[in-house]
Enzyme design. Structure first.
Site, PDB file in Angstrom:
ATOM      1  N   GLY A  44       0.891  -1.357   0.082  1.00 30.89           N
ATOM      2  CA  GLY A  44      -0.187   0.461  -0.060  1.00 30.89           C
ATOM      3  C   GLY A  44       0.982   1.511  -0.044  1.00 30.89           C
ATOM      4  CG  ASP A 100      -1.431   1.928   3.013  1.00 34.04           C
ATOM      5  OD1 ASP A 100      -0.944   1.166   3.915  1.00 34.04           O
ATOM      6  OD2 ASP A 100      -1.573   0.694   2.432  1.00 34.04           O
ATOM      7  CG  ASP A 103      -8.792   0.196   9.734  1.00 34.96           C
ATOM      8  OD1 ASP A 103      -9.533   0.577   9.913  1.00 34.96           O
ATOM      9  OD2 ASP A 103      -9.007  -1.052   9.020  1.00 34.96           O
ATOM     10  CE  LYS A 131     -10.401   2.728   7.298  1.00 41.73           C
ATOM     11  NZ  LYS A 131     -10.766   1.626   6.437  1.00 41.73           N
ATOM     12  CG  PHE A 152     -12.344  -0.429   2.476  1.00 42.80           C
ATOM     13  CD1 PHE A 152     -12.378  -0.733   3.496  1.00 42.80           C
ATOM     14  CD2 PHE A 152     -11.856  -0.312   1.211  1.00 42.80           C
ATOM     15  CE1 PHE A 152     -10.644  -1.922   3.420  1.00 42.80           C
ATOM     16  CE2 PHE A 152     -10.404  -1.368   1.375  1.00 42.80           C
ATOM     17  CZ  PHE A 152     -10.425  -2.109   2.306  1.00 42.80           C
ATOM     18  CB  VAL A 153      -9.622   5.338   1.239  1.00 44.05           C
ATOM     19  CG1 VAL A 153     -10.968   6.281   2.170  1.00 44.05           C
ATOM     20  CG2 VAL A 153      -9.267   4.862   2.618  1.00 44.05           C
ATOM     21  CG  ASP A 159      -5.282  -3.608  -1.647  1.00 46.61           C
ATOM     22  OD1 ASP A 159      -5.114  -3.318  -0.674  1.00 46.61           O
ATOM     23  OD2 ASP A 159      -5.433  -4.782  -1.903  1.00 46.61           O
TER      24      ASP A 159
END
Ligand code: IMP
Length: 176
Positions: A44, A100, A103, A131, A152-153, A159
Site C-alpha cells: 500500500g 499507507d 486502521d 482512521k 473503506f478508502v 487497494d
C-alpha cells in the site's frame, strides 16, 4: 455484465501532493544531520513512498517489508505475519516507517515491535492516512497526511482485493 464499482473522490491528487510536500518538509527538518532508513510497508505505501522520497533531497536508505493480516478481505484478521522482513541492518539506524493507512493499529504496532527488537537508534512512523475511529491499539503517528472517516478508502496505493491502487486520488469505495 460486470458491475462497475462506485468510487467517490475523498482527497484529490493536488491535496495529496500538498500533504506530501508538507510531510517532506517536516521530515527534512527533523532528520537534518541524519541519514534515515525509510521502511515502506508493502504494497500500500509504494505510491506514497515514491512521491515522498523525491521530495527528500538529503541522503537516505530505503527498504520494504511485507506483512499480512487482511488476506483478501476488508477486515483485519488480527493476526499479523511477516511475509518479507527488512533486509537492511536496522541496529543503530534512524528508522522511519512509511505506511499507507493506520486502521485498527494492529498491523503497524506489530511492525513497530518487530523493528524495536532490532535496536534502531530511533523509530518513527509516517502515515499517509489515519482512521482513528477504528483504533484498537494505540499508535503514535509522528507524521500524518490525512485523517479519514470510517469508510473503506482506495487509490494512491490503497487497494481493495488488489484493485484500485492506480487511482491517482484517494477515494471512498461505496459499492463493491
Ligand atoms: P490495521 O492493522 O487494521 O491498522 O490495518 C492496516 C492495514 O489494513 C493497512 O496497511 C491496509 O493495508 C489495510 N487497510 C485498512 N483500512 C483500509 C482501507 O480503508 N483501505 C485500504 N486498505 C485498508
Amino acid at each position: 455484465m460486470v458491475l462497475q464499482p462506485q468510487v467517490k473522490i475523498l482527497i484529490r491528487r493536488d491535496q495529496i501532493a500538498k500533504a506530501v510536500d508538507r510531510l517532506a518538509s517536516e521530515i527534512k527538518r527533523d532528520y537534518q544531520d541524519k541519514q534515515p532508513l525509510l521502511i515502506g510497508v508493502l504494497k500500500g505505501s509504494f505510491v506514497f513512498m515514491a512521491d515522498l522520497i523525491r521530495q527528500l533531497d538529503s541522503p537516505l536508505e530505503l527498504d520494504f517489508v511485507r506483512l499480512s493480516s487482511y488476506g483478501a478481505a476488508r477486515e483485519s484478521s488480527g493476526k499479523v505475519r511477516v511475509i518479507q522482513g527488512v533486509k537492511t541492518p536496522v541496529k543503530g539506524k534512524d528508522v522511519l516507517v512509511i505506511e499507507d493507512i493506520v486502521d485498527t493499529g494492529i498491523t503497524i504496532s506489530f511492525l513497530l515491535d518487530y523493528l524495536k527488537k532490532k535496536r534502531p537508534a530511533s523509530l518513527k512512523l509516517c502515515a499517509l492516512t489515519d482512521k482513528p475511529s477504528r483504533r484498537k491499539v494505540p499508535v503514535p503517528i509522528d507524521y500524518l497526511g490525512f485523517t479519514v472517516p470510517n469508510e473503506f478508502v482506495v487509490g494512491y496505493g490503497l487497494d481493495c482485493d488488489q484493485r484500485f491502487r492506480n487511482l491517482p486520488d484517494i477515494c471512498i469505495l461505496e459499492e463493491y
